[in-house]
Design a protein around this motif. Structure first.
Motif, mmCIF file in Angstrom:
data_model
loop_
_atom_site.group_PDB
_atom_site.id
_atom_site.type_symbol
_atom_site.label_atom_id
_atom_site.label_comp_id
_atom_site.label_asym_id
_atom_site.label_seq_id
_atom_site.Cartn_x
_atom_site.Cartn_y
_atom_site.Cartn_z
ATOM 1 N N VAL A 46 -4.747 -5.621 4.937
ATOM 2 C CA VAL A 46 -4.784 -5.690 3.386
ATOM 3 C C VAL A 46 -6.025 -6.339 2.666
ATOM 4 N N GLU A 47 -6.531 -5.815 3.373
ATOM 5 C CA GLU A 47 -8.671 -5.738 2.429
ATOM 6 C C GLU A 47 -8.434 -4.421 1.783
ATOM 7 N N ASP A 48 -8.117 -3.907 2.348
ATOM 8 C CA ASP A 48 -8.127 -2.465 1.731
ATOM 9 C C ASP A 48 -7.122 -2.059 0.304
ATOM 10 N N LEU A 49 -6.199 -2.771 0.713
ATOM 11 C CA LEU A 49 -5.267 -3.112 -0.476
ATOM 12 C C LEU A 49 -5.654 -3.670 -1.732
ATOM 13 N N LEU A 50 -6.361 -5.036 -1.553
ATOM 14 C CA LEU A 50 -6.864 -5.325 -2.875
ATOM 15 C C LEU A 50 -8.140 -5.022 -3.138
ATOM 16 N N VAL A 51 -8.539 -4.204 -2.500
ATOM 17 C CA VAL A 51 -10.080 -3.231 -2.782
ATOM 18 C C VAL A 51 -9.094 -2.086 -4.179
#
Length: 82
Positions: A46-51
């Motif tokens: 999810v963190e990667d998607l937010l970035v």
């Protein structure tokens, strides 16, 4: 979230952003990423998607150059969280 060292020149600046996101929204993101995982070359968190989404957002602001309109859109999208 992947941690990678990025070389920063003297002309570049870095910033760190802290987000508060509802737990249910995080779970929705995890389900979404699980559903599309067969089509991805590598596993995303999810963190990667937010970035990715944030970088795309910044790119669009740079291209359009309409900061006041962007700020209104941000506030409208997040009014449920305030």
């Amino acid at each position: 979230m992947r941690t990678e060292e990025i070389e920063v020149t003297s002309e570049e600046k870095r910033a760190e952003i802290t987000l508060r996101i509802k737990e249910s929204e995080i779970y929705r993101g995890e389900v979404f990423l699980h559903d599309i995982s067969p089509y991805l070359m590598e596993e995303l968190k999810v963190e990667d998607l937010l970035v990715i989404l944030f970088m795309d957002f910044l790119k669009r602001i740079k291209e359009k150059g309409n900061l006041s309109q962007a700020m209104k859109a941000i506030l409208l999208n997040f009014e449920d969280y305030f």
